[in-house]
Design a protein around this motif. Structure first.
Motif: not given
Ligand SMILES: O=C(O)CCC(=O)C(=O)O
Length: 261
Positions: A102-105, A132-145, A204-215
Motif C-alpha cells: 500500500e502507499a507509504g508502506s 504492474l505500474e511504473s517504478r522509479e529506481k528507488k522503489v524498484s527491485l535491487r539485485c546484487a550483480s 535481491h531486495g527492495a526498498n519500502a514503498n515510499t511513494v504516494a501510490s500502491r504498488s
C-alpha cells in the motif's frame, strides 16, 4: 525478443531488465492481481511497520484458482524466454508470488536469496518480477550483480523478525554486506510490461514503498532441466506439505506443469 547480450548479462549478473516483454498481457495480469488482492489465500502474509500506515501483503500459489494467472503462465512469451535464459529445453512452472504494497508502506524487502527458502536444488532457475505500474529506481527491485555465483547458499531468515528460517542452519553462509559494496547493485526504472528476470540464487531486495501510490508486483518462478525436489530441514516458503516427493526427484508435473518443452 531475447538477444545475445541479454543472455550473457543474465549468465554473468544473474539478473536482467526485459523491456516491454509483457505489455500485451498487462490487462490480464492486472485483472488477476486485483482479484488476488481482494481474495488472498488464508495463509497470505502481511507485514506492517508500527511507524507507517501502509500494509505489505504477500500471497503465493494462486494460479490454479485465478484463471488470468494460468492464462499468462501457459500462453504468454514467459516460458519461451525462460527456456532461453536458463539454456533449458524444458520449463516447469514452480509458483506465483504476489507482492502488494500500500502507499507509504514502511516495510522494505531485506536482501536475500530465494533458493534457500524453496524445496528445490539446481542451477537452471528464473523468476520474472513484473510490476504492474511504473517504478522509479528507488522503489524498484535491487539485485546484487554476480551474487548467483556464490558456491554456498545464504542463511534464510524470516522477514518479519530476522530469525533463522530452519532449525539447523549450519550449512548456510552469512549474507554479504551488499549496502557497503560487497557487490555492485543493479536497479532499473520500470514501465508497465517490463520485467526483471533473475536467478533463484541472486541476492535481491527492495526498498519500502515510499511513494504516494500502491504498488502491485507479480513474481512468477520457473525451473529448468536440472532442477530437482530437495527435502529441507523444516517448512519452506511457499510450503508444500502434501507434496510427497523424495530428494532428487523431478518436481511432480501435476502440481508443477511443464509449460515449455
Ligand atoms: O518486490 C519486492 O519487494 C521483492 C520481490 C522479491 O523478493 C521476489 O520477487 O523474490
Amino acid at each position: 525478443m531475447i538477444d545475445d547480450l541479454i543472455l550473457s548479462d543474465f549468465k554473468q549478473d544473474g539478473a536482467v531488465h526485459l523491456s516491454g516483454v509483457f505489455k500485451d498481457w498487462l490487462t490480464v495480469l492486472e485483472r488477476g492481481a486485483e482479484f488476488n488482492i481482494q481474495h488472498p489465500n488464508e495463509n497470505a502474509l502481511t507485514h506492517k511497520a508500527d511507524s507507517h500506515k501502509g500494509l505489505f501483503m504477500e500471497d503465493f500459489c494462486s494460479w490454479q484458482r485465478i484463471p488470468e494467472y494460468e492464462d499468462f503462465i501457459r500462453n504468454s512469451p514467459m516460458a519461451g524466454i525462460a527456456s532461453q535464459l536458463m539454456h533449458s529445453q524444458s520449463v516447469q512452472f514452480f509458483h506465483d508470488h504476489l507482492l502488494y504494497k500500500e502507499a507509504g508502506s514502511g516495510v522494505p524487502t531485506p536482501w536475500h536469496q530465494d533458493i534457500p527458502f524453496y524445496c528445490v536444488s539446481g542451477l537452471q532457475t528464473v523468476s520474472f518480477w513484473i510490476p504492474l505500474e511504473s517504478r522509479e529506481k528507488k522503489v524498484s527491485l535491487r539485485c546484487a550483480s554476480g551474487s548467483h555465483l556464490l558456491d554456498k547458499e545464504i542463511r534464510p531468515t524470516s522477514w518479519s523478525n530476522n530469525e533463522s528460517f530452519y532449525a539447523d542452519d549450519s550449512q548456510f553462509m552469512d549474507i554479504p554486506d551488499i549496502d557497503n559494496g560487497d557487490y555492485e547493485v543493479r536497479e532499473w526504472e520500470m514501465e508497465p510490461g517490463d520485467a526483471i528476470a533473475f536467478d533463484f540464487r541472486t541476492i535481491h531486495g527492495a526498498n519500502a514503498n515510499t511513494v504516494a501510490s500502491r504498488s502491485r508486483t507479480l513474481s512468477f518462478r520457473l525451473v529448468g532441466d536440472d532442477v530437482r525436489y530437495r527435502q529441507r530441514n523444516g517448512r519452506t516458503s511457499p510450503n508444500f506439505p502434501e507434496i510427497n516427493q523424495q530428494t532428487g526427484e523431478v518436481l511432480r508435473t501435476d502440481w508443477f506443469p511443464v509449460i515449455y518443452s
